[in-house]
Design an enzyme around this catalytic site. Structure first.
Site, PDB file in Angstrom:
ATOM      1  CD  GLU A 102      42.854  32.637  49.508  1.00  0.00           C
ATOM      2  OE1 GLU A 102      41.997  32.774  48.609  1.00  0.00           O
ATOM      3  OE2 GLU A 102      44.074  32.875  49.318  1.00  0.00           O
ATOM      4  CG  PHE A 118      52.127  43.956  47.852  1.00  0.00           C
ATOM      5  CD1 PHE A 118      51.355  44.150  46.712  1.00  0.00           C
ATOM      6  CD2 PHE A 118      52.554  42.674  48.149  1.00  0.00           C
ATOM      7  CE1 PHE A 118      51.010  43.079  45.891  1.00  0.00           C
ATOM      8  CE2 PHE A 118      52.221  41.596  47.334  1.00  0.00           C
ATOM      9  CZ  PHE A 118      51.436  41.804  46.199  1.00  0.00           C
ATOM     10  CD  GLN A 119      49.244  40.107  48.423  1.00  0.00           C
ATOM     11  OE1 GLN A 119      49.886  39.433  49.219  1.00  0.00           O
ATOM     12  NE2 GLN A 119      48.751  39.616  47.297  1.00  0.00           N
ATOM     13  CE  LYS A 137      57.087  37.795  55.472  1.00  0.00           C
ATOM     14  NZ  LYS A 137      57.261  38.044  54.033  1.00  0.00           N
ATOM     15  CG  MET A 140      15.094  29.348  46.138  1.00  0.00           C
ATOM     16  SD  MET A 140      13.524  28.499  46.335  1.00  0.00           S
ATOM     17  CE  MET A 140      13.942  27.209  47.505  1.00  0.00           C
TER      18      MET A 140
END
Ligand SMILES: Cc1cc2nc3c(=O)[nH]c(=O)nc-3n(C[C@H](O)[C@H](O)[C@H](O)COP(=O)(O)OP(=O)(O)OC[C@H]3O[C@@H](n4cnc5c(N)ncnc54)[C@H](O)[C@@H]3O)c2cc1C
Ligand SMILES: Cc1ncc(C[n+]2csc(CCOP(=O)(O)OP(=O)(O)O)c2C)c(N)n1
Ligand SMILES: [Mg+2]
Length: 570
Positions: A49, A111-112, A161, A474
Site C-alpha cells: 500500500e 480484527f484489523q 464497512k 548518501m
C-alpha cells in the site's frame, strides 16, 4: 436514485474526473471493491500500500491533478502512512480511501481495526471517518476541494464497512462542499505589492528563489517575465527544478546543501531575495544566523504559516503566486543588472575544473556521467525523471538539465527512499505519452522493487535506472565527512538486478563502462515495456558541493581539485 455507500464512492470519484485508482483490497474495503467493477475506473493492483500512495503522488505531480489510492483497514491503512507523509511534506494533492471495521465495532479492538484518522491527523490536510452512507458523497467532494485548494496536500477518507453497504438517496448537488474559507483565496494588499515593487526596482543584486509553488500555481510564464524584465538571476530549490528551462540564460541552477557553489555565494551576497513559492527549507538555508545577511527579503507564499517561519522577511505577499506576480509585473522596471550577472559568472570560478564532467574518462563509471548521458539520450523527447532519495537524487538534480515543469518528480521534504519506482508508475499513468525514467539507488530500489510486478501486470512502461554503488551512498558520504569513514551499516549487497528483472519478466541490462551508457539507454527506450538498467558505478564517489547540515551556506565542502576519488584511491 438510491445507491449503496460503496456505489456513491465510485459515482463521486468518477464525477471528480478520476480514471485511475491505485490500491490493494481486503475485508473492510470489499464492498467498495465489489461496486468498483460497475464503474469506468482503472484499478492498478499494487504490491504494497505504500506503493499505492506514491503512485497516487506521482500521478498528481505529473498531471497537476489529484491522485487516488485505496486500501483496507488495519495494516492496509498503516502501510499508507509513509506515502501520505511524503505527499504532505511536498504539498502533493492525493486522496486516500481506507475501509474501516463496522461502525458498531469501532473502539472494540476488532480484527484489523486501527485508528487511521488519529494516526494520520498530523500528516493530512484533513481526514474523515465516515460511518453513514449518507455522508460519503460530501466527504469525497470536500476531500477533492481540500486536497487541491490553497497549499495542496493529502486527504484521507476512512469509510466503515456498514457505511459502504448501507443504501441511501444519492444527492450530488446536496453534497456540495461546505468547507469554511476554501473559496476565499488570500489576496496580498496593494500596499504590500507596492512595497515589494519598490524593493525590487532599487535592488542592485537581487536573486529570485523559485520553488515548487511556481509549478503548483502555474506561474511559469510570470516568473520568466519577472526574471527577464528585471534581469534577475533565478535560483531553484530541488522541487522548483523545471519551473524555468535549464537552458534559460537567467537560470543559474539549484541552491542549498548540494546546490551550485556560485548560486549559494550569490545568495549570500545578494541585496534582495524574492522567494517565490518556496519554504526556506533547512536544506536550502543552512545556518539561519548567517543566511543572506545583506538581503532584504520578499516572500510570496500562499500558506500564511510559512511567513517568518524560518527566515524573517521584509515584505510578505500572501496569495497565489501567479496572481501576485501578475499584479506585480506591470510596475517592475526594466532592469539592467549586467554587473551583478557578470559578477555571478565570475564566482563560478573554478567550478568547471572541479566538475566531474570535465575530467577525462579514466575507465571508471561515475553516477554523474550516467545521469548526464541519460539526459543527452532523452532530452529531445518528452521525458519525466522520477528520483529516489540519496546521492543519485542530487546528481540527477545537478546533471540532468530539466527544461519543462513537472519533468522532475522527487521526494524532497520527507526524503522517502522507495519513492521512485512506484511514483514513476503513477507518473506514467498520468502522462502515458511521456517517457518515464525512475532514477534510483540500489538501497531505495530494494525497498519497493516489488512494484515492478505492478508495472508488468498493468503494462506500465517505465524504465528504471539503478545507480548501483553498493552503498547506502548518501549516508556513507556523511560517514566519510563526519564519522571518520566508519561505515556502520552502509555497505549494501543486493541481488543480481539483471536476473531479477528477468525474473519479473522484463528486460534487464547491466552497464559497467561509460561507453555502455548511451547504448543501454537507447536499448531501453526502444524496448516496449518496462526495463531495468543496472549501472554499476563507482562505489565511493561523493556529491559536491556540500553545505554541512546547519553550516553556513557559503562554507561549502568543495570537490578537491583536481581529483576524482575512486575506491582504489582510499
Ligand atoms: C538528500 C536530500 C538533499 C536535499 N538537498 C537539497 C538542496 O541542496 N537544495 C534544495 O533546494 N533542496 C534540497 N532538498 C529538498 C529539501 O529538503 C526541500 O524539500 C526543498 O528545498 C523544498 O523546496 P520548495 O520549498 O520549493 O518546495 P515545498 O516544500 O513543496 O514548498 C513549496 C511552497 O510553495 C507554497 N505554495 C504552494 N502553492 C502555492 C501557490 N499557488 N502560490 C504561492 N505559494 C504556493 C507552499 O505553501 C510551500 O511553502 C534535499 C532533499 C533531500 C532528500
Ligand atoms: C525510508 C528511508 N530510510 C532511511 C533514509 C536515510 N537515507 C537517506 S539517503 C540513504 C541512502 C540511500 O542509498 P541508495 O538508495 O543506495 O542511494 P545512494 O545514496 O547510494 O545513491 C538513506 C539510508 C531515508 N531517506 N529513507
Ligand atoms: Mg546506493
Amino acid at each position: 436514485m438510491k445507491l449503496t455507500g460503496a456505489q456513491i464512492l465510485w459515482e463521486c470519484l468518477v464525477r471528480e474526473g478520476v480514471t485511475d485508482v491505485f490500491g490493494y483490497p481486503g475485508g473492510a474495503i470489499l464492498p467498495a471493491y465489489d461496486a468498483m467493477l460497475d464503474y469506468p475506473i482503472r484499478h492498478i493492483l499494487v504490491r504494497h500500500e505504500q506503493g499505492a500512495t506514491h503512485m497516487a503522488d506521482g500521478y498528481a505531480r505529473a498531471s497537476g491533478g489529484v491522485g487516488v489510492a485505496i486500501a483496507t483497514s488495519g495494516p492496509g491503512a498503516t502501510n499508507m502512512v509513509t506515502g501520505i507523509a511524503t505527499a504532505m511534506m511536498d504539498s502533493s494533492p492525493i486522496v486516500c480511501i481506507t475501509g474501516q471495521v463496522g461502525s458498531r465495532l469501532i473502539g472494540s479492538d476488532a480484527f484489523q481495526e486501527i485508528d487511521i484518522t488519529g494516526i494520520t491527523l498530523p500528516i493530512t490536510k484533513h481526514n474523515y471517518l465516515v460511518t453513514r452512507a449518507e455522508d460519503v458523497a460530501r466527504a469525497v467532494r470536500e476531500a477533492f476541494v481540500i486536497a487541491k485548494s490553497g497549499r495542496p496536500g493529502p486527504v484521507l477518507i476512512d469509510i466503515t464497512k456498514d457505511a459502504q453497504q448501507a443504501s441511501c438517496e444519492f444527492d450530488w448537488e446536496g453534497a456540495a462542499p461546505s468547507v469554511p474559507g476554501w473559496r476565499s483565496r488570500p489576496e496580498a494588499p496593494a500596499s504590500a505589492i507596492a512595497q515589494a515593487v519598490a524593493l525590487l526596482n532599487e535592488a542592485q543584486r537581487p536573486v529570485i528563489l523559485a520553488g515548487h509553488g511556481v509549478m503548483i500555481s502555474g506561474a511559469m510564464e510570470q516568473l520568466k517575465a519577472l526574471a527577464e524584465r528585471g534581469q534577475i538571476p533565478v535560483a531553484m530549490t530541488l522541487l522548483g527544478i523545471g519551473c524555468l528551462p535549464a537552458s534559460h540564460a537567467l537560470n543559474f541552477g539549484m541552491m542549498g546543501m548540494h546546490g551550485e557553489a556560485w548560486v549559494n555565494h550569490a545568495i549570500q551576497e545578494a541585496d534582495l531575495l524574492i522567494a517565490a513559492g518556496m519554504c526556506f527549507d533547512d536544506r536550502v538555508t543552512g545556518n539561519l544566523k548567517t543566511y543572506a545577511p545583506n538581503a532584504r527579503k520578499i516572500h510570496i507564499e500562499i500558506d500564511p504559516s510559512e511567513i517568518n517561519k524560518n527566515v524573517p522577511v521584509d515584505v510578505a505577499l500572501i496569495g497565489d503566486l501567479r496572481d501576485v506576480l501578475t499584479r506585480l509585473l506591470p510596475s517592475v522596471a526594466e532592469g539592467n543588472r549586467e554587473p551583478w550577472l557578470r559578477h555571478i559568472d565570475s564566482i563560478k570560478g573554478d567550478a568547471a575544473v572541479r566538475d566531474i564532467q570535465s575530467l577525462p574518462d579514466d575507465g571508471h563509471l561515475y553516477a554523474a556521467h550516467v545521469i548526464n548521458d541519460l539526459w543527452r539520450a532523452t532530452r529531445s523527447r518528452d521525458t519525466i525523471v522520477v528520483t529516489d532519495v540519496g546521492q543519485h537524487q542530487m546528481w540527477e538534480a545537478q546533471y540532468y538539465h530539466h527544461e519543462a515543469p513537472r519533468s522532475l518528480i522527487t521526494s524532497g521534504g520527507l526524503g522517502t527512499m522507495g519513492f521512485a519506482v512506484p511514483a514513476a508508475i503513477g507518473a506514467k499513468r498520468a502522462r502515458p505519452e511521456a517517457d518515464v525514467w525512475a532514477v534510483v539507488g540500489d538501497g531505495g530500489f530494494q525497498m519497493t522493487m516489488c512494484e515492478l510486478a505492478t508495472a508488468v501486470q498493468d503494462s506500465i512502461d517505465i524504465k528504471v535506472a539503478i545507480i548501483n554503488n553498493g552503498f547506502l551512498g548518501m549516508v556513507r558520504q556523511w560517514q566519510e565527512f563526519f564519522y571518520e569513514r566508519r561505515y556502520a551499516a552502509t555497505p549494501l549487497s543486493g541481488p543480481d538486478f539483471v536476473k531479477l528483472a528477468e525474473a519479473f519478466g522484463i528486460r534487464g541490462i547491466g552497464v559497467t563502462k561509460r561507453s555502455g551508457v548511451l547504448p543501454a539507454v537507447d536499448e531501453a527506450r526502444a524496448h516496449a515495456g518496462p526495463v531495468v538498467v543496472d549501472f554499476r558505478v563507482e562505489q565511493e564517489d561523493t556529491v559536491y558541493p556540500m553545505v554541512p547540515a546547519g553550516g553556513d551556506l557559503h562554507a561549502m565542502i568543495r570537490r578537491p581539485n583536481p581529483i576524482v576519488e575512486t575506491a582504489a584511491d582510499v
